[in-house]
Design a protein around this motif. Structure first.
Motif, PDB file in Angstrom:
ATOM      1  N   UNK A   9       7.999  13.658   7.533  1.00  0.00           N
ATOM      2  CA  UNK A   9       9.052  13.934   6.567  1.00  0.00           C
ATOM      3  C   UNK A   9       8.840  15.254   5.832  1.00  0.00           C
ATOM      4  N   UNK A  10       7.765  15.968   6.102  1.00  0.00           N
ATOM      5  CA  UNK A  10       7.505  17.239   5.445  1.00  0.00           C
ATOM      6  C   UNK A  10       8.582  18.248   5.791  1.00  0.00           C
ATOM      7  N   UNK A  11       9.045  18.945   4.780  1.00  0.00           N
ATOM      8  CA  UNK A  11      10.031  20.007   4.997  1.00  0.00           C
ATOM      9  C   UNK A  11      11.433  19.513   5.241  1.00  0.00           C
ATOM     10  N   UNK A  12      11.690  18.230   4.941  1.00  0.00           N
ATOM     11  CA  UNK A  12      13.026  17.683   5.161  1.00  0.00           C
ATOM     12  C   UNK A  12      13.786  17.483   3.863  1.00  0.00           C
ATOM     13  N   UNK A  13      13.308  18.122   2.798  1.00  0.00           N
ATOM     14  CA  UNK A  13      14.023  18.029   1.543  1.00  0.00           C
ATOM     15  C   UNK A  13      13.771  16.749   0.795  1.00  0.00           C
ATOM     16  N   UNK A  14      12.663  16.057   1.169  1.00  0.00           N
ATOM     17  CA  UNK A  14      12.334  14.811   0.503  1.00  0.00           C
ATOM     18  C   UNK A  14      11.014  15.016  -0.214  1.00  0.00           C
ATOM     19  N   UNK A  65      -3.339   3.778   6.068  1.00  0.00           N
ATOM     20  CA  UNK A  65      -3.652   5.203   5.924  1.00  0.00           C
ATOM     21  C   UNK A  65      -3.063   6.011   7.086  1.00  0.00           C
ATOM     22  N   UNK A  66      -3.149   5.461   8.286  1.00  0.00           N
ATOM     23  CA  UNK A  66      -2.562   6.145   9.440  1.00  0.00           C
ATOM     24  C   UNK A  66      -1.058   6.324   9.268  1.00  0.00           C
ATOM     25  N   UNK A  67      -0.392   5.270   8.838  1.00  0.00           N
ATOM     26  CA  UNK A  67       1.058   5.343   8.673  1.00  0.00           C
ATOM     27  C   UNK A  67       1.430   6.296   7.544  1.00  0.00           C
ATOM     28  N   UNK A  68       0.675   6.283   6.456  1.00  0.00           N
ATOM     29  CA  UNK A  68       0.963   7.205   5.357  1.00  0.00           C
ATOM     30  C   UNK A  68       0.866   8.653   5.837  1.00  0.00           C
ATOM     31  N   UNK A  69      -0.227   8.985   6.528  1.00  0.00           N
ATOM     32  CA  UNK A  69      -0.411  10.355   7.003  1.00  0.00           C
ATOM     33  C   UNK A  69       0.691  10.750   7.985  1.00  0.00           C
ATOM     34  N   UNK A 106      13.244   9.397  12.018  1.00  0.00           N
ATOM     35  CA  UNK A 106      12.517  10.604  11.644  1.00  0.00           C
ATOM     36  C   UNK A 106      11.206  10.699  12.407  1.00  0.00           C
ATOM     37  N   UNK A 107      10.580   9.554  12.620  1.00  0.00           N
ATOM     38  CA  UNK A 107       9.331   9.473  13.359  1.00  0.00           C
ATOM     39  C   UNK A 107       9.120   8.025  13.764  1.00  0.00           C
ATOM     40  N   UNK A 108       8.313   7.796  14.789  1.00  0.00           N
ATOM     41  CA  UNK A 108       8.115   6.435  15.282  1.00  0.00           C
ATOM     42  C   UNK A 108       6.638   6.177  15.538  1.00  0.00           C
ATOM     43  N   UNK A 109       6.137   5.080  14.992  1.00  0.00           N
ATOM     44  CA  UNK A 109       4.761   4.647  15.245  1.00  0.00           C
ATOM     45  C   UNK A 109       4.805   3.272  15.888  1.00  0.00           C
ATOM     46  N   UNK A 110       4.147   3.130  17.032  1.00  0.00           N
ATOM     47  CA  UNK A 110       4.130   1.841  17.710  1.00  0.00           C
ATOM     48  C   UNK A 110       2.685   1.424  17.958  1.00  0.00           C
ATOM     49  N   UNK A 111       2.418   0.155  17.793  1.00  0.00           N
ATOM     50  CA  UNK A 111       1.077  -0.382  18.004  1.00  0.00           C
ATOM     51  C   UNK A 111       1.153  -1.580  18.935  1.00  0.00           C
ATOM     52  N   UNK A 112       0.263  -1.625  19.920  1.00  0.00           N
ATOM     53  CA  UNK A 112       0.236  -2.752  20.838  1.00  0.00           C
ATOM     54  C   UNK A 112       1.502  -2.900  21.643  1.00  0.00           C
ATOM     55  N   UNK A 165       0.809  -1.215   0.000  1.00  0.00           N
ATOM     56  CA  UNK A 165       0.000   0.000   0.000  1.00  0.00           C
ATOM     57  C   UNK A 165       0.846   1.270   0.000  1.00  0.00           C
ATOM     58  N   UNK A 166       2.025   1.219   0.607  1.00  0.00           N
ATOM     59  CA  UNK A 166       2.826   2.419   0.807  1.00  0.00           C
ATOM     60  C   UNK A 166       4.046   2.511  -0.095  1.00  0.00           C
ATOM     61  N   UNK A 167       4.335   1.431  -0.819  1.00  0.00           N
ATOM     62  CA  UNK A 167       5.541   1.393  -1.622  1.00  0.00           C
ATOM     63  C   UNK A 167       5.572   2.376  -2.771  1.00  0.00           C
ATOM     64  N   UNK A 168       4.413   2.978  -3.124  1.00  0.00           N
ATOM     65  CA  UNK A 168       4.418   3.972  -4.186  1.00  0.00           C
ATOM     66  C   UNK A 168       5.138   5.240  -3.766  1.00  0.00           C
ATOM     67  N   UNK A 169       5.058   5.567  -2.482  1.00  0.00           N
ATOM     68  CA  UNK A 169       5.621   6.825  -1.986  1.00  0.00           C
ATOM     69  C   UNK A 169       6.766   6.649  -1.000  1.00  0.00           C
ATOM     70  N   UNK A 170       6.945   5.425  -0.497  1.00  0.00           N
ATOM     71  CA  UNK A 170       7.953   5.191   0.531  1.00  0.00           C
ATOM     72  C   UNK A 170       8.811   3.977   0.191  1.00  0.00           C
ATOM     73  N   UNK A 171      10.043   4.068   0.592  1.00  0.00           N
ATOM     74  CA  UNK A 171      11.000   2.965   0.476  1.00  0.00           C
ATOM     75  C   UNK A 171      10.829   2.104   1.720  1.00  0.00           C
TER      76      UNK A 171
END
Length: 265
Positions: free
Chosen positions: A259-264, A249-253, A115-121, A46-52
């Protein structure tokens, strides 16, 4: 032979990429106990279009089954993966359950690589009376015959999830012995201080029906430097599998904000 990280990444990162692939921010997905990086297949797609996307096997699991798990070893392995393979040597780190605890350890020790961290459970300290659940799961994994555990887990994942989710998990199999070591190694460790030490943005996710980790989520949010919280309705502990589209969707947002404003791009 390639490392588990590169093998796992190649296995699941098969999404179509538009534009310059080298410009994509990196997301590292860290799986839960007994599973492998294959459990993130739908998020990578789902995310590979915009993220490595990188989805390694943690120590004691999958292709890294021969490497004994400890929080320190797992965190160092992930940090080295980010340094070696992530674009710009930095990544958004996403962890479920065991992977969430590892993510907090990585972010505390190597904040410049996260850059950022998302944790679940993973919003419960495995200490005091709560450690009983961790010890109990480790005991089940280490004492119940592996053939029985494998049969039960194969039935459950095959019954509960559609082929797009279940097939990669079943193809990789389960790591019960390594999972037992991993869960037992969490007991007595404290992770709120690690979360507090990370200065970047954090997303805390829990499933609506995850009644073990939800009650203490606020305590984790209270110590985080820049927290966000998300509840996934109709999800249990395995949020990324139970509600895969919502989780993605949560992870994409979150990743786009981080990563906004980091030159990417």
């Amino acid at each position: 032979m390639p490392s588990s990280a590169s093998s796992s990444t190649t296995r699941v990162a098969a999404a179509t990429v538009s534009g310059d692939p080298d410009a994509r921010p990196t997301i590292v997905f860290l799986h839960g106990t007994r599973l492998t990086g294959a459990s993130w297949a739908t998020q990578v797609a789902a995310l590979g279009d915009s993220f490595h996307c990188l989805a390694p096997d943690l120590p004691g699991h999958g292709r890294e089954a021969a490497t004994p798990f400890s929080v320190a070893v797992a965190a160092r392995t992930v940090a080295e993966l980010i340094e070696r393979e992530a674009h710009d040597g930095r990544a958004i780190v996403v962890g479920l359950s065991l992977g969430g605890y590892v993510a907090m350890a990585v972010a505390a020790e190597w904040p410049d690589r996260v850059v950022g961290m998302a944790i679940s459970g993973a919003t419960a300290e495995p200490v005091g009376w709560r450690s009983i659940a961790f010890r109990g799961l480790a005991t089940i994994f280490s004492t119940v015959p592996e053939r029985f555990l494998d049969d039960v887990n194969r039935w459950f994942f095959g019954w509960r999830y559609p082929p797009a989710i279940a097939d990669p998990i079943l193809a990789d199999g389960f790591s019960f012995a390594g999972g037992a070591v991993a869960v037992r190694s969490l007991v007595g460790e404290r992770f709120k201080p690690r979360l507090a030490a990370y200065p970047g943005p954090t997303l805390l996710i829990n499933g609506e029906f995850d009644l073990f980790f939800r009650p203490t989520e606020r305590a984790f949010a209270d110590v985080a430097a820049d927290p966000r919280r998300a509840l996934i309705r109709r999800a249990t502990h395995l949020t990324n599998l139970d509600q895969s589209e919502r989780f993605s969707r949560l992870i994409r947002a979150f990743a786009e904000q981080s990563t906004a404003g980091r030159g990417r791009s």
